[in-house]
Design an enzyme around this catalytic site. Structure first.
Site, PDB file in Angstrom:
ATOM      1  N   GLY A 129       1.131   3.915  13.431  1.00  9.09           N
ATOM      2  CA  GLY A 129       1.758   2.682  13.922  1.00  9.09           C
ATOM      3  C   GLY A 129       0.921   2.047  15.024  1.00  9.09           C
ATOM      4  N   GLU A 136       8.389   0.877  11.936  1.00 15.10           N
ATOM      5  CA  GLU A 136       9.465   1.882  11.959  1.00 15.10           C
ATOM      6  C   GLU A 136       8.782   3.240  11.978  1.00 15.10           C
ATOM      7  OE1 GLU A 136      11.152   4.590  11.176  1.00 15.10           O
ATOM      8  OE2 GLU A 136      12.666   4.031   9.669  1.00 15.10           O
ATOM      9  N   SER A 181       4.075   7.222  10.862  1.00 15.79           N
ATOM     10  CA  SER A 181       4.002   7.968  12.124  1.00 15.79           C
ATOM     11  C   SER A 181       3.655   7.034  13.289  1.00 15.79           C
ATOM     12  CB  SER A 181       2.910   9.033  12.015  1.00 15.79           C
ATOM     13  OG  SER A 181       1.659   8.409  11.811  1.00 15.79           O
ATOM     14  N   GLU A 184       1.353   7.533  15.394  1.00 14.23           N
ATOM     15  CA  GLU A 184      -0.113   7.501  15.519  1.00 14.23           C
ATOM     16  C   GLU A 184      -0.689   6.380  14.641  1.00 14.23           C
ATOM     17  OE1 GLU A 184       1.688  10.241  14.782  1.00 14.23           O
ATOM     18  OE2 GLU A 184       1.515  11.271  16.713  1.00 14.23           O
ATOM     19  N   LYS A 193       0.898  -1.176   0.000  1.00 16.96           N
ATOM     20  CA  LYS A 193       0.000   0.000   0.000  1.00 16.96           C
ATOM     21  C   LYS A 193       0.924   1.211   0.000  1.00 16.96           C
ATOM     22  CE  LYS A 193      -1.822   3.065   1.903  1.00 16.96           C
ATOM     23  NZ  LYS A 193      -1.566   4.455   1.498  1.00 16.96           N
ATOM     24  N   GLU A 211       9.130  14.989  16.723  1.00 15.90           N
ATOM     25  CA  GLU A 211       9.673  14.841  15.372  1.00 15.90           C
ATOM     26  C   GLU A 211       9.062  15.914  14.475  1.00 15.90           C
ATOM     27  OE1 GLU A 211       8.556  11.530  12.705  1.00 15.90           O
ATOM     28  OE2 GLU A 211      10.702  11.153  12.531  1.00 15.90           O
ATOM     29  N   CYS A 240      13.519   9.570   8.549  1.00 12.46           N
ATOM     30  CA  CYS A 240      13.265   9.011   9.885  1.00 12.46           C
ATOM     31  C   CYS A 240      14.497   9.155  10.776  1.00 12.46           C
ATOM     32  CB  CYS A 240      12.839   7.557   9.779  1.00 12.46           C
ATOM     33  SG  CYS A 240      13.863   6.590   8.687  1.00 12.46           S
TER      34      CYS A 240
HETATM   35  O1  TXE Z   1       2.131   9.487   8.217  1.00  7.01           O
HETATM   36  P1  TXE Z   1       1.188   8.210   8.233  1.00  7.01           P
HETATM   37  P2  TXE Z   1       1.901  10.916   7.515  1.00  7.01           P
HETATM   38  C1  TXE Z   1       5.976  11.032  10.535  1.00  7.01           C
HETATM   39  C2  TXE Z   1       6.490  12.433  10.282  1.00  7.01           C
HETATM   40  C3  TXE Z   1       5.326  13.064   9.542  1.00  7.01           C
HETATM   41  C4  TXE Z   1       4.147  12.413  10.248  1.00  7.01           C
HETATM   42  C5  TXE Z   1       2.853  12.387   9.467  1.00  7.01           C
HETATM   43  O2  TXE Z   1       6.717  13.069  11.502  1.00  7.01           O
HETATM   44  O3  TXE Z   1       5.327  14.456   9.688  1.00  7.01           O
HETATM   45  O4  TXE Z   1       4.567  11.092  10.469  1.00  7.01           O
HETATM   46  O5  TXE Z   1       3.047  11.794   8.179  1.00  7.01           O
HETATM   47  C6  TXE Z   1      -0.647   4.957   5.652  1.00  7.01           C
HETATM   48  N1  TXE Z   1      -4.209   2.271   8.229  1.00  7.01           N
HETATM   49  N2  TXE Z   1       6.474  10.107   9.528  1.00  7.01           N
HETATM   50  O6  TXE Z   1       0.575  11.451   7.894  1.00  7.01           O
HETATM   51  O7  TXE Z   1      -0.227   8.608   8.335  1.00  7.01           O
HETATM   52  C7  TXE Z   1      -0.483   6.136   4.720  1.00  7.01           C
HETATM   53  O8  TXE Z   1      -1.379   6.040   3.636  1.00  7.01           O
HETATM   54  C8  TXE Z   1      -3.224   1.838   7.418  1.00  7.01           C
HETATM   55  C9  TXE Z   1       7.730   9.456   9.832  1.00  7.01           C
HETATM   56  O9  TXE Z   1       2.148  10.774   6.067  1.00  7.01           O
HETATM   57  O10 TXE Z   1       1.745   7.331   9.276  1.00  7.01           O
HETATM   58  C10 TXE Z   1       0.977   5.970   4.321  1.00  7.01           C
HETATM   59  O11 TXE Z   1       1.070   4.979   3.315  1.00  7.01           O
HETATM   60  N3  TXE Z   1      -2.364   2.676   6.791  1.00  7.01           N
HETATM   61  C11 TXE Z   1       7.912   8.254   8.977  1.00  7.01           C
HETATM   62  C12 TXE Z   1       1.626   5.479   5.622  1.00  7.01           C
HETATM   63  O12 TXE Z   1       0.563   4.943   6.399  1.00  7.01           O
HETATM   64  C13 TXE Z   1      -2.476   3.987   7.039  1.00  7.01           C
HETATM   65  C14 TXE Z   1       7.623   8.471   7.533  1.00  7.01           C
HETATM   66  C15 TXE Z   1       2.319   6.566   6.450  1.00  7.01           C
HETATM   67  O13 TXE Z   1       1.393   7.574   6.774  1.00  7.01           O
HETATM   68  C16 TXE Z   1      -3.470   4.502   7.898  1.00  7.01           C
HETATM   69  C17 TXE Z   1       6.357   9.176   7.349  1.00  7.01           C
HETATM   70  C18 TXE Z   1      -4.360   3.574   8.505  1.00  7.01           C
HETATM   71  N4  TXE Z   1      -5.350   3.969   9.330  1.00  7.01           N
HETATM   72  C19 TXE Z   1       5.869   9.999   8.329  1.00  7.01           C
HETATM   73  N5  TXE Z   1      -3.347   5.849   7.959  1.00  7.01           N
HETATM   74  C20 TXE Z   1       9.220   7.546   9.189  1.00  7.01           C
HETATM   75  N6  TXE Z   1       9.206   6.528  10.058  1.00  7.01           N
HETATM   76  O14 TXE Z   1      10.219   7.838   8.583  1.00  7.01           O
HETATM   77  C21 TXE Z   1      -2.297   6.181   7.162  1.00  7.01           C
HETATM   78  N7  TXE Z   1      -1.771   5.061   6.587  1.00  7.01           N
END
Ligand code: TXE
Length: 493
Positions: free
Chosen positions: A249, A266, A245, A247, A191, A397, A300
């Protein structure tokens, strides 16, 4: 080098639909979503989102590919050959992939060419090598009711793996999840991030071209809250590998708890870069600047807490300010650009809010803090000095080019500040004292520590963190363990 107009033309040829059950398209779908160019703020493409029908079909087809199909029967050497074929195809088309990654993510052209694409190719090659080497162990026992036994273990694929990736380095992070899972014989459903799905969709077409049997690999584009949530909730998924993120995770962990399905998470970091008084200050300043400004700070492992020995604090701050002024913010396709745009308006707003919080919290903004006067989601490379570790900008972060520089007086204090953090992903040390390098590497809580270099990436090295940074490891042998179950077999003789 591919220019912007050509990259925009190439983007029009990228598939815009899900790929599952060995074909492209949707049966019902859940509408479409637009992908926006972070530099021009214009629509790049419109993609069909996968819905309940597609998720269901992808999972059941993946399951049959494992249980009754060619994929489940395929030997490791053949899986390795297919993975090597993906590596070859990706290498042949790496200029195209790099250009599309710049276009979609906003990162400067040299970064995907020098880092993301070579790393992705090496990841597929590394795991191609593992595919026919998943050996078990022969384990001596004290026997069974007076009779001798032979016990051994075998490694079996975990099953259907859902891989959910973020937008900061979509190709590389997809490779980190897909390659070990396919090497282990799992069926993978990717995804990709809705903000930047181009290269994941193109990668799916390469995996298809490489000759993987239907069901071994699928890609389901869509919004996280819809397609992603449907996928993680699906009881037919055996393992979820997630980067994003904390949240989201947490939602993954809750979904996986039903059925106690496996997870690798991660979730980012707030990584310290510690500059000791005995460091080569020039090398440290160069490395620290890369550590916080690479990929616009959307990394990250971004070294966003810069801890500096008080004796050289002013000197290091001055050097870092000079490095920040040397960063050329602009269109990723322009010659000389070293920093591009943030991914979207939401991320720009988030980073801007943190910059305001830095000022309001009493830190001294020594460079940047504003936005270049042009369209696009750009922000200036920004550094805050005279900060403390309790400030919001030192604790949360930011995921943007914003560094917080904190002084320390002793090695013990540096380690204490480094560890006073909710995250534990990575840390960087700058020192010429080999004893200190080992001592502090042991003392710092992080999944990975780098000394005199920032976050070296290699597919052989385990990657991941703990605390709020997540759980489990990817890459190297850890990547194989994460995608296999170890079965013990005992024969009573
Ligand atoms: O993250 P999300 P976002 C951190 C970073 C950033 C913040 C928000 O601080 O500013 O997170 O980013 C999928 N069920 N990182 O909103 O939502 C989403 O479609 C299943 C750090 O983009 O966590 C995407 O493919 N999947 C990080 C993926 O999750 C879901 C890298 C990440 O999105 C979902 C990115 C759900 N309910 C952001 N909701 C790192 N570890 O490096 C969202 N997704």
């Amino acid at each position: 080098m591919i220019v912007r107009a050509e990259a925009e033309r190439l983007a029009l040829k990228v598939p815009t639909e899900p790929y599952y059950a060995g074909r492209w398209g949707v049966t019902r779908g859940v509408g479409t979503f637009d992908v926006v160019d972070p530099v021009t703020e214009r629509r790049l493409m419109t993609v069909q989102a996968a819905g309940p029908a597609e998720v269901d079909s992808a999972v059941s087809f993946a399951r049959s590919a494992l249980d009754d199909g060619a994929w489940g029967r395929m030997d490791g050497a053949t899986r390795g050959r297919l993975l090597n074929r993906v590596a070859d195809l990706l290498e042949e088309r790496s200029e195209e992939f790099a250009a599309l990654e710049s276009l979609d993510v906003g990162k400067p052209g040299f970064e995907p060419r020098a880092i993301d694409l070579p790393q992705s190719v090496r990841t597929f090659r590394h795991f191609a090598g593992w595919a026919d080497k998943l050996e078990g162990r022969s384990i001596p026992t004290s026997g069974y009711m007076g009779r001798p036994t032979v016990s051994y273990t075998v490694r079996e694929p975990v099953g259907v793996v859902a891989a959910i990736t973020p937008w900061n380095s979509p190709t590389m992070i997809a490779a980190w999840k897909i390659a070990p899972a396919l090497a282990a014989g799992c069926a993978v459903i990717l995804k990709p991030p809705e903000e930047a799905p181009l290269t994941s969709l193109l990668l799916a077409s390469l995996i298809e071209e490489a000759g993987f049997p239907p069901g071994a690999f699928s890609v389901l584009p869509g919004r996280g809250s819809v397609t992603g949530q449907l996928l993680i909730d699906h009881p037919g998924v055996d393992k979820i590998s997630f980067t994003g993120s904390p949240e989201t995770g947490y939602k993954v962990a809750v979904a996986a708890a039903k059925g106690f399905r496996r997870i690798t998470l991660e979730l980012g970091g707030k990584s310290p870069q510690i500059v000791f008084a005995d460091a080569d200050l020039d090398a440290a300043a160069d490395g620290v600047a890369v550590g916080i400004f690479a990929n616009q700070g959307e990394v990250c492992a971004a070294g966003s807490r810069i801890l500096v020995a008080r004796a050289f604090y002013d000197e290091v701050v001055e050097r870092l300010v000079t490095r920040a002024r040397g960063v050329k913010v602009g269109d990723p396709f322009d010659e000389g650009t070293t920093m591009g745009a943030l991914i979207n308006a939401r991320q720009l707003e988030r980073v801007s809010r943190y910059i305001e919080a830095g000022v309001a919290g009493g830190a001294r903004c020594v460079v940047g803090g504003g936005r270049p006067g042009r369209p696009g989601y750009f922000v200036e490379p920004t550094l805050f000095a005279d900060a403390t570790n309790s400030m919001t900008i030192a604790r949360e972060e930011i995921f943007g080019p914003v560094g917080t520089i904190i002084p320390f007086d002793s090695e013990e204090e540096a380690v204490a500040i480094a560890n006073d953090c909710d995250y534990a992903l990575s840390a960087t040390l700058w020192t010429s004292d080999v004893g200190r390098a080992h001592r502090v590497s042991r003392g710092v809580k992080a999944g990975a520590v780098a000394v005199n270099g920032w976050s070296p990436l290699d597919p052989s090295l385990p990657w991941g963190g703990f605390k709020l940074s997540g759980q489990g490891r990817e890459l190297g042998w850890a990547g194989i363990e994460a995608n296999t179950e170890e079965k013990t077999v005992t024969i009573v003789l």
